[in-house]
Every structure is written in structure tokens, then in C-alpha cells.
Scaffold this motif. Structure first.
Motif, mmCIF file in Angstrom:
data_model
loop_
_atom_site.group_PDB
_atom_site.id
_atom_site.type_symbol
_atom_site.label_atom_id
_atom_site.label_comp_id
_atom_site.label_asym_id
_atom_site.label_seq_id
_atom_site.Cartn_x
_atom_site.Cartn_y
_atom_site.Cartn_z
ATOM 1 N N PRO A 10 0.829 -1.210 0.000
ATOM 2 C CA PRO A 10 0.000 0.000 0.000
ATOM 3 C C PRO A 10 0.863 1.260 0.000
ATOM 4 O O PRO A 10 2.059 1.212 0.317
ATOM 5 C CB PRO A 10 -0.780 -0.106 1.309
ATOM 6 C CG PRO A 10 0.088 -0.930 2.195
ATOM 7 C CD PRO A 10 0.872 -1.849 1.305
ATOM 8 N N HIS A 11 0.235 2.373 -0.366
ATOM 9 C CA HIS A 11 0.927 3.661 -0.233
ATOM 10 C C HIS A 11 1.160 3.928 1.253
ATOM 11 O O HIS A 11 0.469 3.392 2.119
ATOM 12 C CB HIS A 11 0.093 4.782 -0.852
ATOM 13 C CG HIS A 11 0.137 4.767 -2.341
ATOM 14 N ND1 HIS A 11 1.238 5.158 -3.063
ATOM 15 C CD2 HIS A 11 -0.794 4.401 -3.252
ATOM 16 C CE1 HIS A 11 0.994 5.032 -4.346
ATOM 17 N NE2 HIS A 11 -0.235 4.565 -4.498
ATOM 18 N N THR A 12 2.119 4.774 1.551
ATOM 19 C CA THR A 12 2.478 5.111 2.926
ATOM 20 C C THR A 12 1.256 5.543 3.727
ATOM 21 O O THR A 12 0.449 6.346 3.254
ATOM 22 C CB THR A 12 3.529 6.241 2.923
ATOM 23 O OG1 THR A 12 4.639 5.821 2.122
ATOM 24 C CG2 THR A 12 4.012 6.556 4.328
ATOM 25 N N GLN A 14 -1.454 4.030 4.375
ATOM 26 C CA GLN A 14 -2.752 3.632 3.829
ATOM 27 C C GLN A 14 -3.120 2.183 4.162
ATOM 28 O O GLN A 14 -4.186 1.713 3.790
ATOM 29 C CB GLN A 14 -2.766 3.809 2.302
ATOM 30 C CG GLN A 14 -2.552 5.225 1.856
ATOM 31 C CD GLN A 14 -3.713 6.109 2.233
ATOM 32 O OE1 GLN A 14 -4.864 5.806 1.947
ATOM 33 N NE2 GLN A 14 -3.424 7.200 2.906
ATOM 34 N N LYS A 15 -2.244 1.489 4.871
ATOM 35 C CA LYS A 15 -2.413 0.055 5.107
ATOM 36 C C LYS A 15 -3.726 -0.268 5.818
ATOM 37 O O LYS A 15 -4.501 -1.102 5.342
ATOM 38 C CB LYS A 15 -1.229 -0.475 5.917
ATOM 39 C CG LYS A 15 -1.285 -1.953 6.198
ATOM 40 C CD LYS A 15 -0.039 -2.374 6.973
ATOM 41 C CE LYS A 15 -0.171 -3.736 7.576
ATOM 42 N NZ LYS A 15 0.982 -4.061 8.416
ATOM 43 N N LYS A 62 -6.851 3.323 -5.135
ATOM 44 C CA LYS A 62 -5.782 4.333 -5.116
ATOM 45 C C LYS A 62 -4.829 4.183 -3.923
ATOM 46 O O LYS A 62 -3.775 4.809 -3.891
ATOM 47 C CB LYS A 62 -6.385 5.738 -5.094
ATOM 48 C CG LYS A 62 -7.263 6.040 -6.283
ATOM 49 C CD LYS A 62 -6.453 6.097 -7.545
ATOM 50 C CE LYS A 62 -7.354 6.536 -8.692
ATOM 51 N NZ LYS A 62 -6.900 6.101 -9.971
ATOM 52 N N LYS A 63 -5.198 3.356 -2.944
ATOM 53 C CA LYS A 63 -4.332 3.136 -1.784
ATOM 54 C C LYS A 63 -3.236 2.109 -2.070
ATOM 55 O O LYS A 63 -2.326 1.944 -1.282
ATOM 56 C CB LYS A 63 -5.168 2.717 -0.583
ATOM 57 C CG LYS A 63 -6.087 3.827 -0.083
ATOM 58 C CD LYS A 63 -6.970 3.332 1.036
ATOM 59 C CE LYS A 63 -7.872 4.424 1.524
ATOM 60 N NZ LYS A 63 -8.888 4.834 0.568
ATOM 61 N N ILE A 64 -3.336 1.417 -3.205
ATOM 62 C CA ILE A 64 -2.366 0.380 -3.571
ATOM 63 C C ILE A 64 -1.257 0.982 -4.413
ATOM 64 O O ILE A 64 -1.511 1.592 -5.447
ATOM 65 C CB ILE A 64 -3.053 -0.772 -4.333
ATOM 66 C CG1 ILE A 64 -4.034 -1.491 -3.415
ATOM 67 C CG2 ILE A 64 -2.008 -1.738 -4.889
ATOM 68 C CD1 ILE A 64 -4.831 -2.581 -4.093
ATOM 69 N N ARG A 65 -0.031 0.798 -3.938
ATOM 70 C CA ARG A 65 1.139 1.232 -4.704
ATOM 71 C C ARG A 65 1.550 0.143 -5.685
ATOM 72 O O ARG A 65 1.957 0.418 -6.811
ATOM 73 C CB ARG A 65 2.300 1.557 -3.769
ATOM 74 C CG ARG A 65 3.521 2.049 -4.500
ATOM 75 C CD ARG A 65 4.611 2.561 -3.622
ATOM 76 N NE ARG A 65 4.671 1.890 -2.335
ATOM 77 C CZ ARG A 65 5.663 1.992 -1.499
ATOM 78 N NH1 ARG A 65 6.677 2.756 -1.782
ATOM 79 N NH2 ARG A 65 5.655 1.354 -0.350
ATOM 80 N N HIS A 66 1.456 -1.136 -5.258
ATOM 81 C CA HIS A 66 1.875 -2.253 -6.103
ATOM 82 C C HIS A 66 1.107 -3.514 -5.704
ATOM 83 O O HIS A 66 0.881 -3.751 -4.523
ATOM 84 C CB HIS A 66 3.382 -2.490 -5.941
ATOM 85 C CG HIS A 66 3.911 -3.557 -6.820
ATOM 86 N ND1 HIS A 66 4.088 -3.378 -8.167
ATOM 87 C CD2 HIS A 66 4.290 -4.819 -6.548
ATOM 88 C CE1 HIS A 66 4.562 -4.499 -8.688
ATOM 89 N NE2 HIS A 66 4.693 -5.385 -7.725
#
Length: 74
Positions: A10-12, A14-15, A62-66
Motif C-alpha cells: 500500500p501507499h504510505t 494507507q495500510k 488508489k491506496k495500492i502502490r503495487h
């Protein structure tokens, strides 16, 4: 019935919000790591079309980085 597992980064900060959102989706189980900012997502759907729709739904968050597929079984 496809069963697949994914690693999600997740993005910083946002977990926790991401975990709460994914837990609301049927056919999903989410397991947060206790010491890292990663999540394991397990999906269990009726067919490949349902799996693809579920994946697109999760991937567009949008909370997922990868997100990476780890394994899949049919």
C-alpha cells in the motif's frame, strides 16, 4: 474455482484503510503483515471472469502502490 494469492504494497500510511476496504469485498481474505507495510490477499471466486473483475476492482484502489500475483490454482 480459481484461488489466487497476491502481495500488495500500500501507499504510505494507507495500510489500515486498505485492509478495511478489502475486508468488505466478498471472495477475499486479507492478511496484513505485523512488521512491514505489506498485505497478502487471497481470492476465491467461481470462475475466471469473476476473478478478473475482482482483480480489476482491487487493482484500481488508489491506496495500492503495487500488487503482484504470487500463485493461482484452478
Amino acid at each position: 474455482m480459481p484461488v489466487k494469492s497476491y502481495i500488495i504494497v500500500p501507499h504510505t500510511d494507507q495500510k489500515q484503510q486498505l485492509v478495511a476496504e478489502i475486508r468488505k469485498i466478498s471472495s477475499c481474505e486479507i492478511y496484513p503483515a505485523e512488521n512491514q507495510e505489506v498485505l497478502v490477499l487471497i481470492t476465491d471466486t467461481s470462475n475466471e471472469d469473476e476473478e478478473q473483475q475482482l482483480y480489476r476492482n482491487v487493482e484500481n484502489n488508489k491506496k495500492i502502490r503495487h500488487i503482484t500475483l504470487v500463485s493461482g490454482y484452478e
